[in-house]
Write a protein that holds these residues in place. Sequence first.
Motif, mmCIF file in Angstrom:
data_model
loop_
_atom_site.group_PDB
_atom_site.id
_atom_site.type_symbol
_atom_site.label_atom_id
_atom_site.label_comp_id
_atom_site.label_asym_id
_atom_site.label_seq_id
_atom_site.Cartn_x
_atom_site.Cartn_y
_atom_site.Cartn_z
ATOM 1 N N PHE A 180 -3.941 -4.755 -1.995
ATOM 2 C CA PHE A 180 -4.490 -3.673 -1.189
ATOM 3 C C PHE A 180 -5.992 -3.554 -1.427
ATOM 4 O O PHE A 180 -6.784 -3.420 -0.493
ATOM 5 C CB PHE A 180 -3.765 -2.362 -1.518
ATOM 6 C CG PHE A 180 -4.069 -1.219 -0.584
ATOM 7 C CD1 PHE A 180 -4.517 -1.436 0.707
ATOM 8 C CD2 PHE A 180 -3.882 0.103 -1.014
ATOM 9 C CE1 PHE A 180 -4.782 -0.385 1.569
ATOM 10 C CE2 PHE A 180 -4.158 1.162 -0.158
ATOM 11 C CZ PHE A 180 -4.615 0.921 1.128
ATOM 12 N N LYS A 217 -11.830 -5.992 4.452
ATOM 13 C CA LYS A 217 -11.861 -5.347 5.770
ATOM 14 C C LYS A 217 -13.008 -4.360 5.884
ATOM 15 O O LYS A 217 -13.598 -4.200 6.942
ATOM 16 C CB LYS A 217 -10.540 -4.603 6.009
ATOM 17 C CG LYS A 217 -9.428 -5.502 6.434
ATOM 18 C CD LYS A 217 -9.258 -5.461 7.935
ATOM 19 C CE LYS A 217 -8.352 -6.596 8.362
ATOM 20 N NZ LYS A 217 -7.974 -6.519 9.749
ATOM 21 N N THR A 227 -3.793 1.989 -10.684
ATOM 22 C CA THR A 227 -4.299 2.550 -9.419
ATOM 23 C C THR A 227 -3.528 1.935 -8.243
ATOM 24 O O THR A 227 -2.351 2.210 -8.103
ATOM 25 C CB THR A 227 -5.819 2.336 -9.293
ATOM 26 O OG1 THR A 227 -6.110 0.953 -9.434
ATOM 27 C CG2 THR A 227 -6.554 3.142 -10.349
ATOM 28 N N ILE A 228 -4.211 1.121 -7.438
ATOM 29 C CA ILE A 228 -3.499 0.537 -6.280
ATOM 30 C C ILE A 228 -3.230 -0.938 -6.545
ATOM 31 O O ILE A 228 -3.665 -1.485 -7.549
ATOM 32 C CB ILE A 228 -4.321 0.712 -4.980
ATOM 33 C CG1 ILE A 228 -5.705 0.114 -5.139
ATOM 34 C CG2 ILE A 228 -4.372 2.168 -4.580
ATOM 35 C CD1 ILE A 228 -6.539 0.115 -3.880
ATOM 36 N N TYR A 275 -7.735 -6.287 0.195
ATOM 37 C CA TYR A 275 -7.710 -6.074 1.644
ATOM 38 C C TYR A 275 -8.821 -5.103 2.045
ATOM 39 O O TYR A 275 -9.554 -5.337 3.015
ATOM 40 C CB TYR A 275 -6.339 -5.514 2.041
ATOM 41 C CG TYR A 275 -6.128 -5.319 3.505
ATOM 42 C CD1 TYR A 275 -5.826 -6.389 4.325
ATOM 43 C CD2 TYR A 275 -6.211 -4.045 4.079
ATOM 44 C CE1 TYR A 275 -5.616 -6.220 5.678
ATOM 45 C CE2 TYR A 275 -6.012 -3.859 5.429
ATOM 46 C CZ TYR A 275 -5.708 -4.949 6.235
ATOM 47 O OH TYR A 275 -5.501 -4.769 7.574
ATOM 48 N N LEU A 276 -8.951 -4.015 1.263
ATOM 49 C CA LEU A 276 -9.995 -3.022 1.563
ATOM 50 C C LEU A 276 -11.383 -3.621 1.381
ATOM 51 O O LEU A 276 -12.282 -3.382 2.191
ATOM 52 C CB LEU A 276 -9.835 -1.801 0.647
ATOM 53 C CG LEU A 276 -8.619 -0.919 0.908
ATOM 54 C CD1 LEU A 276 -8.475 0.118 -0.187
ATOM 55 C CD2 LEU A 276 -8.723 -0.225 2.262
ATOM 56 N N CYS A 295 0.819 -1.211 0.000
ATOM 57 C CA CYS A 295 0.000 0.000 0.000
ATOM 58 C C CYS A 295 0.851 1.258 0.000
ATOM 59 O O CYS A 295 0.347 2.351 -0.216
ATOM 60 C CB CYS A 295 -0.939 0.006 1.203
ATOM 61 S SG CYS A 295 -0.097 0.224 2.776
ATOM 62 N N PHE A 352 -13.321 -0.614 -7.666
ATOM 63 C CA PHE A 352 -11.889 -0.563 -7.947
ATOM 64 C C PHE A 352 -11.558 -0.825 -9.412
ATOM 65 O O PHE A 352 -10.411 -0.994 -9.780
ATOM 66 C CB PHE A 352 -11.147 -1.574 -7.061
ATOM 67 C CG PHE A 352 -11.284 -1.271 -5.599
ATOM 68 C CD1 PHE A 352 -10.414 -0.375 -4.983
ATOM 69 C CD2 PHE A 352 -12.289 -1.845 -4.835
ATOM 70 C CE1 PHE A 352 -10.543 -0.078 -3.636
ATOM 71 C CE2 PHE A 352 -12.421 -1.546 -3.496
ATOM 72 C CZ PHE A 352 -11.549 -0.661 -2.898
#
Lengths: 138, 616, 258
Positions: free
Chosen positions: C216, C223, C211-212, C219-220, C171, C231
């Motif tokens: 990550f 969580k 992007t990411i 994970y988002l 991240c 995304f």
Amino acid sequence: MKYRFIVDPVLCTGCRTCELACAFSHARNLKQGRSRIYPLTHEKDKYVPVVCLQCDDAACVKSCMFDALRRNEETGAIDLDVARCVKCMACIAACPFGCALVDEVHNEIVKCDLCKGDPACAHFCPSKALRYTKIAVR
Amino acid sequence: MRITSAEHLTQLQKEYQKEAAKFPRKILVCLGPGCLAAGSDRIYDAFLNHIAQRNIKGITVEAVKKTGCHGLCTQGPLVTIEPDGLFYTRIQAKGVPEIIEKTLEKNEVITKLLYSTPGKSQKIEKWADIPFYSHQMRIGLRNVGQIDPENIKDYVAVGGYQALAKALTMTPEQVISEVKTSGLRGRGGAGFPTGKKWETCRKVDSDIRYVICNGDEGDPGAFMDRCIMEGDPHSVLEGMIICAHAVGSISGYIYVREEYPLAILNLQKAIEAAREFGLLGKNILGSGLNFDIKISRGGGAFVCGESSALMRSVAGEVGEPRAKYIRSVIKGLHDKPTVLNNVESFATVPVIINEGGKKFASIGTPRSTGTKAFSLAGKINNTGLIEVPMGISLREIIFDIGGGIPDGRKFKAVQTGGPSGGCLPESKLDLPVDFDSLTEAGSMMGSGGMIIMDDRTCMVDVAKYFLGFLVEESCGKCVPCREGLYQLHALCVRITEGKGEPGDLELMEKLSKYIQLGSLCGLGQSGPNPFMSTLEHFREEYEAHINHKKCPAGVCRALIKYEIIDACTGCLACIPVCPVGAITGEKKKKHFINQAICDQCGSCYAVCQFDAIEVK
Amino acid sequence: MVTITINGKAVQANEGEMLLAAIRRQGIDTPALCHHDAIEPCGSCRLCMVEITKKEWEGWTRSVTSCLYPVEPGLIVSTHTPQLLELRKTILELYLARSSQSEVIQKMAEDYGITHSSFPVIPDGDDCIMCYACTRICEELGCFAISAVDRGHDKKVSGPLRQPPPDCIGCLSCAHICPTGFIKWQDLDSTRTIWERQFELLSCRTCGKRTITRDFAEYLMKKRNLPAAYFELCDDCKRTETAKTMGKIVVAAQEVLK
């Protein structure tokens, strides 16, 4: 009673005053900042000012692992606490409307903060497509 | 079997005393760390085997007991024969049949095994007559070396757990007030009043409170806590249970370093036995008190003796200190109020409860009451474990109890308080040993390690050693300690290498001041002490290193050279031991050291029997 | 609200906040390297130390790290006593001996009038000042991928057992929070490299902008219970989509109202 920011695309003329107002209200060191509002065209001569909607169940708030994005109960905006932000870009990736932004000049994450309760865009919008008004909130 | 009440405990005590009385003669074999290293376990086995083989009237294998440290480690392996009080030193396994034959069967004393004061030929038969013992007063170590630590019956027979039974008849406030009256100060080094600590903990509003015993004895040359944990674990448990009653805790931990396997083993056995006897667990002695103890094993990091680092380590985190603006007695383990006391403090508590706080307070000095255990190490005749009343002078400890400096050398300094303590010179020898006097003199009480140095010790080298230890053991969390001590050590190394420059001492003094001011925990705050105290008392030695490039004590290799003088008989002994082949010479002719090759290892100096090699 | 005195001036501070926050609100420049609002304070850099006292302490003072000391009523704080300045200078010199190449340290030292360290420069020194910001932010994130291993002067931030951290999700929080910019990373095409591990970067379905990392994003999603659809696009394309969708709604609404 709470204030709500209202976007009315029907009234938008695409004059882009809001963009200017935003950039200058977020000016730093007498240089304009990154605008948080985008008057985008989706059909010829039809505009939608795309700006943070301050969602109730906001994806950006959910995605921030460090609690840097929090609702400001006074203005109704989701404020970014720059001191808590580590620029992990989670909010940018998560916002479904693309309204969390990167300010490349200052290397910061920015988003609409409703100008701390007096949105410049709404103030200057000549056609009243952007309004900041009191409405009843459940 | 569960002990259900105080009466039941007393009844058991009488029963066990009766049992013990069946064997009037006891053979106590020391299995303390020093004697064990010298092979006392084999001696114990030899006694068992030989006694089992022979049929001696009144002596059976039950009479042979393995005990904790007797104290006089330098003379080990040690065996005491009670009730005669006969004290045998330096025993070998092959000498055991002789002891059985002569002493046990015929009541003869074997003179060659007796102790004699260094430098005197007179032999002393009984341990109580030896100056090493006669000057001592044992409270924390009362049972160490007297009972079998693995047998709870032994402890009960000498009155063990009676203090607990008494404490349970008192209210927690009464127990705390008794401890406060005793004036007991924490034996771990800082000297915080124990009663006050317990009181604060009790007053904090919380659902859970913890009692932790700090057995992470990390100072080089210190082994008091180890000997108590190995030699008398039940006294520690008893102290902890009394504390649990006083502060209202149901859960306790003993934090022991992994380097003490025997202590862990004996504590584990003691805990299991105490659980079986109903002294730990639910409804202790039928009083309704619930308390249990777990052993938490540390990885042997020096910094884990610091309270906040210890608590983090117990909780399973990295053993690093945290800033203590909220004291651990209010917010400690798992953020709950926690009483953390040293092994010795807990071992002392049962005596205070039994005998009363006032009696304890009458021992020692008004501000430092009671007794304190010390371990004597270094250049001293009687290396070992002692316990003396507070306020005794350093001179008494070193010369009367410790028997002075070996080989007729001159006393130079004593290092007290472990690596963070300081070195005290001869002029401070009449200082009373108590918390405040030592701190005032620039050293500290610490946990009780004492390292004695003679005139062949270079104080810059000593400072270098202790700073090196602290650099290794610094947790590395805060800058002044991690980087500051590293630089202080580097400057010290530079001086011992003869590369010191004028101004170095001033720079080091300034750095020391800000390490003390800026460090996070006690390790850093007291880290420059080895340097500061040696500089204060032996500044000229530092200056000789820097200005004259000389090591007055002849220790720092870069600043000395070995030379053969006319006393050389030409015995050839030094030539083969030289690892670099720097010595040349013929038989019966004076040898010669080639200074260009010599790397000052000192091997020739050690092997020469004619004092023909000189350090210059 | 709590009233405390900072450098002779009585000021208001919020209950429960740390001294550093109250001091900085007054515009007083107290240096700190290990402090960041997003993470728990740890007090490792020691630069923010201040001297505190109280009237009833009868002249006794105490030096504490302001990032860790909660405000108390009646506290009298001095931030720039000669002793504190000397302490900061000494600490900066120690930093300079270890991280002689770090611009952040050089700049900070210069502000205190230090151009070179009185101490020998450590030959194998690096720019890591062991402030734990990276490990603390990783803890805050809930990953616990990296931590400080070893102890004392050999201490290093790394994955478990000095191996690449298996729990890392790429991240970059650690790299961004690092005050000296010591944690290096690289984005090349669709691969991000950090802590000797490689991560796949998500690409915008429409324009291909990265992007990411996938880890990550996953994970988002897990969580924070976010849908995967969020995304798929980059922020630019998401705004265009928003404009289109809103425009359609407006047109449809206008049709209905006609």
